[in-house]
Motif scaffolding. Structure first.
Motif, PDB file in Angstrom:
ATOM      1  N   MET A   1       6.682  27.994   9.625  1.00  0.00           N
ATOM      2  CA  MET A   1       5.229  28.027   9.531  1.00  0.00           C
ATOM      3  C   MET A   1       4.665  26.614   9.353  1.00  0.00           C
ATOM      4  SD  MET A   1       4.623  31.339   7.058  1.00  0.00           S
ATOM      5  CE  MET A   1       2.854  31.081   7.040  1.00  0.00           C
ATOM      6  N   VAL A   2       3.485  26.390   9.938  1.00  0.00           N
ATOM      7  CA  VAL A   2       2.797  25.115   9.750  1.00  0.00           C
ATOM      8  C   VAL A   2       1.606  25.342   8.828  1.00  0.00           C
ATOM      9  CG1 VAL A   2       3.450  24.357  12.052  1.00  0.00           C
ATOM     10  CG2 VAL A   2       1.245  25.472  11.729  1.00  0.00           C
ATOM     11  N   GLY A   3       1.070  24.268   8.310  1.00  0.00           N
ATOM     12  CA  GLY A   3      -0.139  24.377   7.517  1.00  0.00           C
ATOM     13  C   GLY A   3      -1.345  24.535   8.428  1.00  0.00           C
ATOM     14  N   TRP A   4      -2.312  25.353   8.019  1.00  0.00           N
ATOM     15  CA  TRP A   4      -3.499  25.520   8.835  1.00  0.00           C
ATOM     16  C   TRP A   4      -4.401  24.280   8.728  1.00  0.00           C
ATOM     17  CZ3 TRP A   4      -7.586  24.880   5.704  1.00  0.00           C
ATOM     18  CH2 TRP A   4      -7.555  25.368   4.399  1.00  0.00           C
ATOM     19  N   ALA A   5      -5.277  24.143   9.703  1.00  0.00           N
ATOM     20  CA  ALA A   5      -6.274  23.067   9.704  1.00  0.00           C
ATOM     21  C   ALA A   5      -7.497  23.551  10.456  1.00  0.00           C
ATOM     22  CB  ALA A   5      -5.719  21.800  10.348  1.00  0.00           C
ATOM     23  N   ILE A   6      -8.650  23.041  10.074  1.00  0.00           N
ATOM     24  CA  ILE A   6      -9.911  23.434  10.697  1.00  0.00           C
ATOM     25  C   ILE A   6     -10.824  22.231  10.800  1.00  0.00           C
ATOM     26  CG2 ILE A   6     -10.773  24.186   8.417  1.00  0.00           C
ATOM     27  CD1 ILE A   6     -12.597  26.181   9.892  1.00  0.00           C
ATOM     28  N   ALA A   7     -11.574  22.143  11.883  1.00  0.00           N
ATOM     29  CA  ALA A   7     -12.599  21.114  12.036  1.00  0.00           C
ATOM     30  C   ALA A   7     -13.824  21.742  12.666  1.00  0.00           C
ATOM     31  CB  ALA A   7     -12.092  19.950  12.898  1.00  0.00           C
ATOM     32  N   VAL A   8     -14.979  21.194  12.323  1.00  0.00           N
ATOM     33  CA  VAL A   8     -16.253  21.722  12.817  1.00  0.00           C
ATOM     34  C   VAL A   8     -17.150  20.537  13.163  1.00  0.00           C
ATOM     35  CG1 VAL A   8     -17.167  21.874  10.461  1.00  0.00           C
ATOM     36  CG2 VAL A   8     -18.170  23.282  12.265  1.00  0.00           C
ATOM     37  N   HIS A   9     -18.005  20.705  14.166  1.00  0.00           N
ATOM     38  CA  HIS A   9     -18.954  19.626  14.484  1.00  0.00           C
ATOM     39  C   HIS A   9     -20.340  20.193  14.763  1.00  0.00           C
ATOM     40  CE1 HIS A   9     -19.551  20.205  18.825  1.00  0.00           C
ATOM     41  NE2 HIS A   9     -18.253  20.373  18.973  1.00  0.00           N
ATOM     42  N   GLY A  10     -21.333  19.309  14.604  1.00  0.00           N
ATOM     43  CA  GLY A  10     -22.715  19.654  14.898  1.00  0.00           C
ATOM     44  C   GLY A  10     -23.366  18.627  15.796  1.00  0.00           C
ATOM     45  N   GLY A  11     -22.569  17.944  16.593  1.00  0.00           N
ATOM     46  CA  GLY A  11     -23.116  17.003  17.558  1.00  0.00           C
ATOM     47  C   GLY A  11     -22.743  15.566  17.277  1.00  0.00           C
ATOM     48  N   ALA A  12     -22.628  14.770  18.337  1.00  0.00           N
ATOM     49  CA  ALA A  12     -22.309  13.348  18.229  1.00  0.00           C
ATOM     50  C   ALA A  12     -23.481  12.524  18.712  1.00  0.00           C
ATOM     51  CB  ALA A  12     -21.073  13.021  19.067  1.00  0.00           C
ATOM     52  N   GLY A  13     -23.709  11.399  18.052  1.00  0.00           N
ATOM     53  CA  GLY A  13     -24.833  10.539  18.382  1.00  0.00           C
ATOM     54  C   GLY A  13     -25.977  10.817  17.433  1.00  0.00           C
ATOM     55  N   VAL A  14     -26.137  10.003  16.407  1.00  0.00           N
ATOM     56  CA  VAL A  14     -27.086  10.287  15.331  1.00  0.00           C
ATOM     57  C   VAL A  14     -27.958   9.066  15.069  1.00  0.00           C
ATOM     58  CG1 VAL A  14     -27.328  11.125  12.966  1.00  0.00           C
ATOM     59  CG2 VAL A  14     -25.320  11.794  14.308  1.00  0.00           C
ATOM     60  N   ASP A  15     -29.243   9.303  14.860  1.00  0.00           N
ATOM     61  CA  ASP A  15     -30.173   8.227  14.534  1.00  0.00           C
ATOM     62  C   ASP A  15     -29.750   7.555  13.230  1.00  0.00           C
ATOM     63  OD1 ASP A  15     -32.304   6.578  13.995  1.00  0.00           O
ATOM     64  OD2 ASP A  15     -33.817   8.162  14.000  1.00  0.00           O
ATOM     65  N   PRO A  16     -29.525   6.248  13.222  1.00  0.00           N
ATOM     66  CA  PRO A  16     -29.166   5.561  11.970  1.00  0.00           C
ATOM     67  C   PRO A  16     -30.234   5.719  10.885  1.00  0.00           C
ATOM     68  CG  PRO A  16     -28.757   4.151  13.863  1.00  0.00           C
ATOM     69  CD  PRO A  16     -29.509   5.337  14.376  1.00  0.00           C
ATOM     70  N   ASN A  17     -31.469   5.994  11.304  1.00  0.00           N
ATOM     71  CA  ASN A  17     -32.564   6.161  10.354  1.00  0.00           C
ATOM     72  C   ASN A  17     -32.853   7.625  10.037  1.00  0.00           C
ATOM     73  OD1 ASN A  17     -33.159   3.304  10.291  1.00  0.00           O
ATOM     74  ND2 ASN A  17     -34.004   3.564  12.343  1.00  0.00           N
ATOM     75  N   LEU A  18     -31.895   8.489  10.323  1.00  0.00           N
ATOM     76  CA  LEU A  18     -32.059   9.914  10.016  1.00  0.00           C
ATOM     77  C   LEU A  18     -32.373  10.081   8.528  1.00  0.00           C
ATOM     78  CD1 LEU A  18     -31.779  12.840  11.076  1.00  0.00           C
ATOM     79  CD2 LEU A  18     -29.364  12.734  10.447  1.00  0.00           C
ATOM     80  N   PRO A  19     -33.469  10.774   8.183  1.00  0.00           N
ATOM     81  CA  PRO A  19     -33.856  10.894   6.778  1.00  0.00           C
ATOM     82  C   PRO A  19     -32.731  11.466   5.922  1.00  0.00           C
ATOM     83  CG  PRO A  19     -35.615  11.683   8.193  1.00  0.00           C
ATOM     84  CD  PRO A  19     -34.426  11.428   9.083  1.00  0.00           C
ATOM     85  N   PRO A  20     -32.567  10.959   4.702  1.00  0.00           N
ATOM     86  CA  PRO A  20     -31.499  11.436   3.814  1.00  0.00           C
ATOM     87  C   PRO A  20     -31.520  12.957   3.613  1.00  0.00           C
ATOM     88  CG  PRO A  20     -32.460   9.438   2.925  1.00  0.00           C
ATOM     89  CD  PRO A  20     -33.303   9.818   4.101  1.00  0.00           C
ATOM     90  N   GLN A  21     -32.708  13.546   3.563  1.00  0.00           N
ATOM     91  CA  GLN A  21     -32.787  14.992   3.372  1.00  0.00           C
ATOM     92  C   GLN A  21     -32.148  15.737   4.541  1.00  0.00           C
ATOM     93  OE1 GLN A  21     -36.727  16.560   2.713  1.00  0.00           O
ATOM     94  NE2 GLN A  21     -36.069  18.686   2.917  1.00  0.00           N
TER      95      GLN A  21
END
Length: 323
Positions: A1-21
């Motif tokens: 058996m191997v250990g499980w792993a998971i990854a998730v994304h919500g898009g690449a390419g983000v405004d550096p000035n994206l508001p902290p909220q």
């Protein structure tokens, strides 16, 4: 058996000035989705079940560009697309042009498991959804006030708007915008396609990707997300989900390339990801997440930031946006 792993994304390419909220909201949603997947994996759910579960959650929340909150076409409607792939037998299902299905990723799985085909689109996909009894709703459910405003901005600028948060005078990967897609100028992009990749404790890999596409896109445009080998791919070696400039991802068959260099060059997962990001995108911008059948997890991108999170069975967990 191997250990499980998971990854998730919500898009690449983000405004550096994206508001902290907004950054915090994105991290909270990614953390929530990771925890859903971790709980399922600890209960011995299959990789395929987990990627569907996680992407359904991302489609339900309007924060990212899939399901509710999808980008709008030039006609002010949604044309959603999704794909899912089971690496154990390289089975796959995909849909495009759906406008009433609450969870396109689940319809994609039904295409894989309940139809003789791998891909259904537009009226055929909608008809199949009703035959299968999946939950549907009016087009208005998917349309948010924010996206109506973004479409207005895009039309005023006469452009395909990848992301309203990044001004047309902005930069991505050190390049002055406007960036071009197939030779046509567009705003600097930050597409918020969503995806999930999982390897379970049995070493089975799966991948799923879902999107509303581009703001102000032409009706009928199909991106990389539903295209097996481009935006989504899974095999015995790995599972991959991509996000970014769809036309560049399609040209490079980006997801399949990760598996190919692992298979033919003998690269480890992160080596393979780094290689395809550097050598296969030409002038395009994109990112991807990946897992291997050895329990590895990896990501890569060639633009400003990527909404992503990952976790492994040994207790490692990370949620981030920037490098």
């Amino acid at each position: 058996m191997v250990g499980w792993a998971i990854a998730v994304h919500g898009g690449a390419g983000v405004d550096p000035n994206l508001p902290p909220q907004r950054q915090q909201e994105a991290k909270q949603l990614l953390t929530h989705c990771l925890n859903l997947g971790i709980s399922a994996l600890r209960s011995n759910a299959s990789a395929l079940d987990v990627v569907e579960l996680v992407v359904r959650q991302l489609e339900t929340d309007p924060l990212f560009n899939s399901g509710r909150g999808s980008a709008l076409t030039a006609n002010g409607t949604v044309e959603m697309e999704a794909s899912i792939m089971d690496g154990t037998k390289r089975r796959c299902g995909a849909v495009s042009g759906v406008s009433t299905v609450k969870n396109p990723i689940s319809l994609a799985r039904l295409v894989m498991e309940k139809s003789p085909h791998s891909y259904l689109a537009f009226s055929g996909a909608e008809e199949f959804a009703r035959q299968q009894g999946v939950e549907v709703t009016e087009n208005e459910y998917f349309i948010t006030p924010d996206n109506v405003g973004m479409l207005k901005l895009a039309k005023e600028a006469n452009t395909i708007l990848f992301d309203y948060r990044i001004p047309t005078a902005g930069k991505c990967a050190g390049l002055e915008s406007p960036v071009k897609m197939n030779g046509l100028p567009i705003s600097v992009y930050a597409p918020e396609t969503v995806g999930c990749v999982v390897v379970d404790s049995e070493g089975r890999c799966a991948a799923a990707t879902s999107t509303g596409g581009l703001m102000n896109k032409m009706s009928g445009r199909i991106g990389d997300s539903p295209l097996i080998g481009a935006g989504t791919y899974a095999c015995e070696l790995c599972g991959v989900s991509c996000t970014g400039e769809g036309e560049a991802i399609i040209r490079s068959t980006l997801a399949r390339e990760v598996a190919a260099v692992m298979e033919y060059k003998g690269y480890r997962l992160q080596e393979a990801v780094d290689y395809v990001i550097k050598h296969r995108l030409d002038e395009g911008f994109a990112g991807l997440i990946a897992v291997s059948n050895k329990g590895e997890v990896a990501f890569g991108h060639n633009c400003n930031g990527m909404f992503r999170g990952c976790a492994t069975q040994n207790g490692f967990m990370e949620v981030g946006i920037w490098d």
